[in-house]
Design a protein around this motif. Structure first.
Motif, mmCIF file in Angstrom:
data_model
loop_
_atom_site.group_PDB
_atom_site.id
_atom_site.type_symbol
_atom_site.label_atom_id
_atom_site.label_comp_id
_atom_site.label_asym_id
_atom_site.label_seq_id
_atom_site.Cartn_x
_atom_site.Cartn_y
_atom_site.Cartn_z
ATOM 1 N N TYR A 120 9.191 9.735 2.748
ATOM 2 C CA TYR A 120 8.614 8.302 3.098
ATOM 3 C C TYR A 120 9.524 7.424 4.009
ATOM 4 O O TYR A 120 9.215 6.812 4.604
ATOM 5 C CB TYR A 120 8.547 7.747 1.552
ATOM 6 C CG TYR A 120 7.279 7.822 1.000
ATOM 7 C CD1 TYR A 120 6.200 7.003 1.114
ATOM 8 C CD2 TYR A 120 6.943 9.037 0.285
ATOM 9 C CE1 TYR A 120 5.104 7.270 0.182
ATOM 10 C CE2 TYR A 120 5.691 9.238 -0.175
ATOM 11 C CZ TYR A 120 4.750 8.386 -0.184
ATOM 12 O OH TYR A 120 3.385 8.729 -0.718
ATOM 13 N N GLU A 173 2.159 6.740 -6.930
ATOM 14 C CA GLU A 173 1.128 7.769 -7.427
ATOM 15 C C GLU A 173 1.649 8.910 -7.184
ATOM 16 O O GLU A 173 1.353 9.860 -8.168
ATOM 17 C CB GLU A 173 -0.191 7.569 -6.656
ATOM 18 C CG GLU A 173 -0.906 6.112 -7.176
ATOM 19 C CD GLU A 173 -1.510 6.461 -8.516
ATOM 20 O OE1 GLU A 173 -1.573 7.599 -8.803
ATOM 21 O OE2 GLU A 173 -1.822 5.463 -9.221
ATOM 22 N N GLN A 174 2.121 9.320 -5.941
ATOM 23 C CA GLN A 174 2.852 10.641 -5.822
ATOM 24 C C GLN A 174 4.037 10.995 -6.691
ATOM 25 O O GLN A 174 4.067 11.991 -7.303
ATOM 26 C CB GLN A 174 3.199 10.668 -4.276
ATOM 27 C CG GLN A 174 3.688 11.994 -3.998
ATOM 28 C CD GLN A 174 3.899 12.288 -2.530
ATOM 29 O OE1 GLN A 174 3.462 11.450 -1.642
ATOM 30 N NE2 GLN A 174 4.455 13.436 -2.154
ATOM 31 N N LYS A 189 0.995 -1.371 0.109
ATOM 32 C CA LYS A 189 -0.038 -0.055 0.125
ATOM 33 C C LYS A 189 0.888 1.231 0.092
ATOM 34 O O LYS A 189 0.606 2.365 -0.922
ATOM 35 C CB LYS A 189 -0.909 0.007 1.189
ATOM 36 C CG LYS A 189 -2.084 -1.219 1.225
ATOM 37 C CD LYS A 189 -2.915 -0.923 2.519
ATOM 38 C CE LYS A 189 -4.189 -2.190 2.267
ATOM 39 N NZ LYS A 189 -4.673 -1.970 3.455
ATOM 40 N N ASP A 193 2.316 1.735 -3.544
ATOM 41 C CA ASP A 193 1.234 2.306 -4.293
ATOM 42 C C ASP A 193 1.227 3.473 -4.251
ATOM 43 O O ASP A 193 1.045 4.490 -5.108
ATOM 44 C CB ASP A 193 -0.020 1.492 -4.232
ATOM 45 C CG ASP A 193 -0.896 1.793 -5.245
ATOM 46 O OD1 ASP A 193 -0.818 1.470 -6.457
ATOM 47 O OD2 ASP A 193 -1.794 2.587 -4.890
ATOM 48 N N GLN A 194 1.118 4.205 -2.827
ATOM 49 C CA GLN A 194 1.013 5.497 -2.543
ATOM 50 C C GLN A 194 2.228 6.251 -3.039
ATOM 51 O O GLN A 194 2.224 7.299 -3.597
ATOM 52 C CB GLN A 194 0.860 5.719 -1.296
ATOM 53 C CG GLN A 194 0.678 7.135 -0.563
ATOM 54 C CD GLN A 194 0.801 7.240 0.910
ATOM 55 O OE1 GLN A 194 -0.104 6.393 1.586
ATOM 56 N NE2 GLN A 194 1.483 8.173 1.425
#
Length: 413
Positions: A189, A88-89, A81, A84-85
């Motif tokens: 991150y 996308e960013q 997850k 994926d985040q």
């Protein structure tokens, strides 16, 4: 174990540092893209990697733990997850919010394992690597001759700039030029999701979600309560006021003094640490070109105001006196780059002669090519570890630029 980030000085014995080994992003620089990617030349990657390994080994031989940004980033996105985040960013910040190019990039990047995916993002994604099922309006509108969908990030080996450790926290920086703005996402991150840093009470004094700019090369932690920052080509005055307010207001911060130092706004002196670094309790390197006749430079000392959110700002043009007062020193040794010779100083500052990395009080790592400055440091009682620099220096950054210290020992009172 204490806080995973703990920096209360520029000179306390260095224990842990984050580096980024130069990778294929350096080979993806071309003469046509150098200006866009903020490079003056194209380093030869095999030698640049050898030199960087020598630098890392020099740190390890002095008892310093070396962590690599690319490895930390891959470990931070281990959860599907989060991965994926992150994708996308990253794809959105690369210019593709949605549509065929967005979808093709995501499918392509998901085909790699985590480490290879991070390495590919850093290196850049060429158009001929991605299969589009049909030609989109967005693709037609782009520069047909430009070879990349996602630009390479060759400046990443300068880990000092995207984020900077301050006390038991850090700034995650909104950088000035588009070429570098995605870089701080990796640290964002890592702090949120890497097991070494996540949920450890670290304070983000300033996030990357701003319109004003700040970069780590301008940020110097002079003591456990004094923070210096350059008013430079890459750090704006309103960003300095913003981070000062956050440092002053938060109960986790001991900082009560921020010294803003104005430097020329040009490529040769892009950050404060290219012209001024602290190397001992009472010693600094300084590039003579930032001083006017009489040794003057504009400084602004910020303290908490009487009301919450207010700042008291005091102007002075005597840098030496400002530093002495803030650090409680009777005297201060400002050691001139190139021994003050106008030709030597300019040459060695261009090759990062002022960009020294202190690994303990009075002990520094420097580039070997700056022999005049290095010899002068030794004459002033500094222990100098020289590292190789023929290719790394082409990126316009020295040992301090190439390192993000995250843990130093506190100085003895």
């Amino acid at each position: 174990m204490g806080s995973p980030i703990h920096i209360t000085s520029e000179i306390g014995k260095l224990e842990s540092v984050i580096l980024k080994r130069p990778g294929h992003e350096v080979e993806n620089i071309t003469p046509d893209t150098m200006e866009r990617l903020l490079f003056d030349d194209i380093p030869y990657l095999p030698i640049a990697q050898e030199e960087h390994d020598f630098f890392a080994d020099t740190l390890r031989q002095n008892g310093i733990e070396v962590l690599y940004l690319e490895k930390l980033a891959a470990e931070a996105v281990a959860d599907p997850k989060v991965k994926d985040q992150f994708l996308e960013q990253m794809i959105s910040e690369s210019g593709y919010l949605s549509g065929p190019i967005h979808d093709a990039l995501k499918e392509y990047l998901l085909s790699f394992d985590n480490q290879d995916m991070i390495n590919k993002i850093m290196a850049g994604v060429r158009k001929n690597e991605v299969n589009l099922t049909y030609q989109s309006l967005q693709e037609l509108a782009e520069d047909a001759d430009y070879p990349f969908y996602m630009d390479p990030m060759p400046n990443l080996y300068f880990t000092r700039d995207p984020a900077a450790s301050i006390g038991d926290g850090l700034s995650i920086n909104r950088m000035t030029f588009k070429a570098r703005q995605r870089e701080s996402m990796f640290m964002e991150y890592i702090i949120k999701y890497h097991p070494r840093f996540a949920n450890k009470g670290l304070h983000v004094w300033r996030s990357r979600n701003h319109t004003s700019h700040i970069e780590g090369g301008d940020e110097l932690v002079l003591s456990d309560h004094v923070f210096a920052i350059g008013v430079s080509q890459r750090t704006t005055a309103n960003a300095i006021e913003d981070i000062a307010k956050h440092l002053f207001e938060d109960h986790k911060s001991n900082f009560d003094t921020v010294i803003a130092i104005k430097i020329p706004h040009n490529h040769a002196m892009m950050h404060l640490d290219t012209v001024l670094t602290m190397i001992d309790y009472d010693k600094f390197t300084v590039h003579p070109a930032i001083l006017t006749k009489g040794g003057k430079v504009d400084t602004y000392t910020l303290h908490p105001g009487k009301e919450d959110g207010e700042l008291e700002i005091k102007y002075n043009d005597d840098l030496k006196e400002v530093l002495k007062e803030a650090l409680g020193l009777d005297d201060l040794d400002l050691i001139p780059t190139g021994n003050g010779d106008p030709i030597v100083a300019a040459r060695e500052q261009w090759n990062d002669g002022s960009n020294t990395l202190a690994i303990a009080p009075g002990e520094v790592v420097t580039y070997d090519r700056n022999y005049v400055s290095n010899d002068l440091l030794r004459k002033h009682g500094i222990l100098v570890h020289e590292v190789r620099s023929s290719e790394l220096a082409r990126g316009r950054g020295g040992p301090r630029c190439m390192s993000m210290p995250i843990v130093r020992q506190d100085l003895k009172k």
